[in-house]
Design a protein around this motif. Structure first.
Motif, short mmCIF file in Angstrom:
data_model
loop_
_atom_site.label_atom_id
_atom_site.label_comp_id
_atom_site.label_asym_id
_atom_site.label_seq_id
_atom_site.Cartn_x
_atom_site.Cartn_y
_atom_site.Cartn_z
N VAL A 180 0.87 -1.17 0.00
CA VAL A 180 0.00 0.00 0.00
C VAL A 180 0.91 1.22 0.00
O VAL A 180 1.71 1.41 0.93
N GLY A 181 0.81 2.03 -1.04
CA GLY A 181 1.63 3.23 -1.15
C GLY A 181 0.87 4.45 -0.67
O GLY A 181 -0.13 4.85 -1.28
N LEU A 182 1.31 5.02 0.44
CA LEU A 182 0.70 6.23 0.99
C LEU A 182 1.81 7.20 1.38
O LEU A 182 2.85 6.77 1.89
N TYR A 183 1.62 8.47 1.14
CA TYR A 183 2.53 9.46 1.70
C TYR A 183 1.70 10.48 2.46
O TYR A 183 0.52 10.68 2.20
N ARG A 184 2.34 11.12 3.44
CA ARG A 184 1.64 12.05 4.30
C ARG A 184 1.83 13.47 3.79
O ARG A 184 2.95 13.94 3.61
N ASP A 185 0.73 14.14 3.52
CA ASP A 185 0.78 15.55 3.17
C ASP A 185 1.31 16.33 4.37
O ASP A 185 0.72 16.29 5.45
N GLU A 186 2.44 17.00 4.19
CA GLU A 186 3.09 17.66 5.32
C GLU A 186 2.29 18.85 5.86
O GLU A 186 2.52 19.30 6.98
N GLU A 187 1.36 19.36 5.06
CA GLU A 187 0.54 20.48 5.54
C GLU A 187 -0.66 19.99 6.35
O GLU A 187 -0.93 20.48 7.44
N THR A 188 -1.37 19.01 5.80
CA THR A 188 -2.60 18.52 6.45
C THR A 188 -2.37 17.32 7.33
O THR A 188 -3.24 16.96 8.13
N ALA B 144 7.03 -0.54 21.41
CA ALA B 144 7.00 0.52 22.42
C ALA B 144 5.84 1.48 22.16
O ALA B 144 5.54 1.79 21.01
N LEU B 145 5.24 1.93 23.24
CA LEU B 145 4.25 3.01 23.18
C LEU B 145 4.92 4.25 23.73
O LEU B 145 5.19 4.35 24.93
N ASP B 146 5.22 5.21 22.83
CA ASP B 146 5.95 6.41 23.22
C ASP B 146 5.02 7.47 23.83
O ASP B 146 3.82 7.23 24.01
N GLU B 147 5.59 8.65 24.11
CA GLU B 147 4.87 9.66 24.89
C GLU B 147 3.76 10.35 24.12
O GLU B 147 2.65 10.53 24.62
N ALA B 148 4.06 10.79 22.89
CA ALA B 148 3.11 11.64 22.16
C ALA B 148 3.62 11.85 20.74
O ALA B 148 4.63 11.28 20.34
N ILE B 149 2.90 12.67 19.97
CA ILE B 149 3.39 13.17 18.70
C ILE B 149 3.56 14.69 18.81
O ILE B 149 2.84 15.34 19.56
N ASP B 150 4.53 15.22 18.05
CA ASP B 150 4.77 16.66 18.10
C ASP B 150 3.92 17.36 17.05
O ASP B 150 3.07 16.75 16.38
N ALA B 151 4.13 18.66 16.89
CA ALA B 151 3.32 19.46 15.98
C ALA B 151 3.48 19.03 14.53
O ALA B 151 2.60 19.28 13.70
N ARG B 152 4.60 18.38 14.20
CA ARG B 152 4.82 17.91 12.83
C ARG B 152 4.29 16.50 12.60
O ARG B 152 4.37 15.99 11.49
N GLY B 153 3.74 15.90 13.64
CA GLY B 153 3.20 14.55 13.50
C GLY B 153 4.23 13.46 13.70
O GLY B 153 3.99 12.31 13.33
N TYR B 154 5.38 13.79 14.31
CA TYR B 154 6.42 12.79 14.57
C TYR B 154 6.28 12.27 16.01
O TYR B 154 5.96 13.03 16.92
N ILE B 155 6.58 10.98 16.17
CA ILE B 155 6.55 10.39 17.49
C ILE B 155 7.73 10.90 18.32
O ILE B 155 8.85 10.98 17.83
N VAL B 156 7.46 11.25 19.59
CA VAL B 156 8.53 11.63 20.52
C VAL B 156 8.44 10.75 21.76
O VAL B 156 7.33 10.43 22.21
N PRO B 157 9.59 10.31 22.35
CA PRO B 157 10.94 10.61 21.88
C PRO B 157 11.29 9.97 20.53
O PRO B 157 12.14 10.47 19.82
N GLY B 158 10.66 8.89 20.18
CA GLY B 158 10.75 8.33 18.84
C GLY B 158 12.16 7.96 18.41
O GLY B 158 13.05 7.71 19.22
N LEU B 159 12.34 7.97 17.09
CA LEU B 159 13.66 7.70 16.50
C LEU B 159 13.85 8.46 15.19
O LEU B 159 14.73 8.14 14.40
N GLY B 160 13.01 9.47 14.97
CA GLY B 160 13.08 10.23 13.72
C GLY B 160 12.21 9.59 12.65
O GLY B 160 11.27 8.86 12.94
N ASP B 161 12.53 9.87 11.40
CA ASP B 161 11.81 9.31 10.27
C ASP B 161 12.40 7.94 9.95
O ASP B 161 13.55 7.83 9.53
#
Length: 213
Positions: free
Chosen positions: A104-112, A187-204
Motif C-alpha cells: 500500500v503506497g501512501l505518503y503524508r501531506d506535510e501540511e494537512t 513501544a508506546l511512546d509519549e506523544a506526537i509533536d506538531a509535525r506529527g512525529y513520534i517523541v521521543p521516537g527515532l526520527g523518520d
C-alpha cells in the motif's frame, strides 16, 4: 513478556528493547539501523502470529508415523505500507517465506498530515487470509487507518497491525477507525509533536533506513 492494553500489545522482551534503544540513538548508522529493524521484526513476528489456526498432517519421522501440527488455511498475507514498511516486511518474510505479499503506497501531506494514496497491490482472496499490515511508525494513525480501509475494501476481514513504535494518538485513531484490528508494537511512546512525529521516537524511519535524511 508482553503488556496487553485492550487491543494494543506492547512486546517488552529484553532483546527487543535493547535493540530498539540502539535504533533510537541518532548516532546509529544506516546499515546498523536497517539490520536491527530486520532483527526486531522477526522477534515481533512471534507475537503478531500468535494464535494462528492449526491443523494436523500425517507424516513419517525416522522413527514412526505421527499426526503433526501444521498451519491451517490459506497462506497469510503480509502488507507493507510503503516505503518504511519494507524494513519490517523483510524480517517477517524470513520467518514466513511462503506468505503472500502486498503493498500500500501512501505518503503524508506535510501540511494537512493526511494520507495520499499512490499505489495499491495485494494478493487475491484477501477474505480468506490472515492479513498482517506492517509499518514501523504508528504516529497520527491517519495513514495506518487509511491503509486498513483499503485492505477492508479489498475483502480483508482478519487484519493485524505490526509496528515498531506507536503513539497514544495513533493507537486512539486506529481504535476509533478499526476497533477490530489488534496492534502489536515494541513501544508506546509519549506523544506526537506538531509535525506529527513520534517523541521521543527515532526520527523518520524511512529516512534512517534508506539513508535519505
Amino acid at each position: 513478556m508482553s503488556e496487553i492494553i485492550q487491543h494494543l500489545t506492547v512486546v517488552e522482551h529484553p532483546l527487543i528493547q535493547h535493540k530498539l534503544t540502539i535504533m533510537r540513538d541518532k548516532a546509529t548508522p544506516t546499515a546498523v539501523f536497517r539490520q536491527l529493524l530486520r532483527e526486531i521484526s522477526q522477534l515481533l513476528a512471534y507475537e503478531v502470529t500468535r494464535g494462528l489456526p492449526m491443523t494436523t498432517k500425517r507424516i513419517e519421522t525416522p522413527m514412526q508415523e505421527m499426526d503433526a501440527p501444521t498451519l491451517a488455511g490459506k497462506k497469510l498475507a503480509l502488507i507493507s505500507i510503503l516505503r518504511a514498511g519494507n524494513g519490517l516486511l523483510d524480517g517477517v518474510l524470513e520467518l514466513i517465506p511462503s506468505a503472500r505479499v502486498g503493498f500500500v503506497g501512501l505518503y503524508r501531506d506535510e501540511e494537512t498530515l493526511q494520507p495520499v494514496q499512490y499505489y495499491f497491490k495485494v494478493p487475491e482472496a484477501m477474505e480468506d487470509r490472515l492479513v498482517i499490515a506492517v509499518d514501523p511508525m504508528l504516529a497520527t494513525g491517519n495513514s495506518s487507518a487509511a491503509a486498513v480501509d483499503l485492505l477492508k475494501q479489498a475483502g480483508a476481514t482478519n487484519i493485524r497491525f505490526l509496528c515498531l513504535l506507536a503513539s497514544p494518538e495513533g493507537v486512539a485513531r486506529m481504535k476509533e477507525a478499526h476497533p477490530d484490528v489488534p496492534i502489536v508494537t515494541a513501544a508506546l511512546d509519549e506523544a506526537i509533536d506538531a509535525r506529527g512525529y513520534i517523541v521521543p521516537g527515532l526520527g523518520d524511519a524511512g529516512d534512517r533506513m534508506f539513508g535519505t535524511k
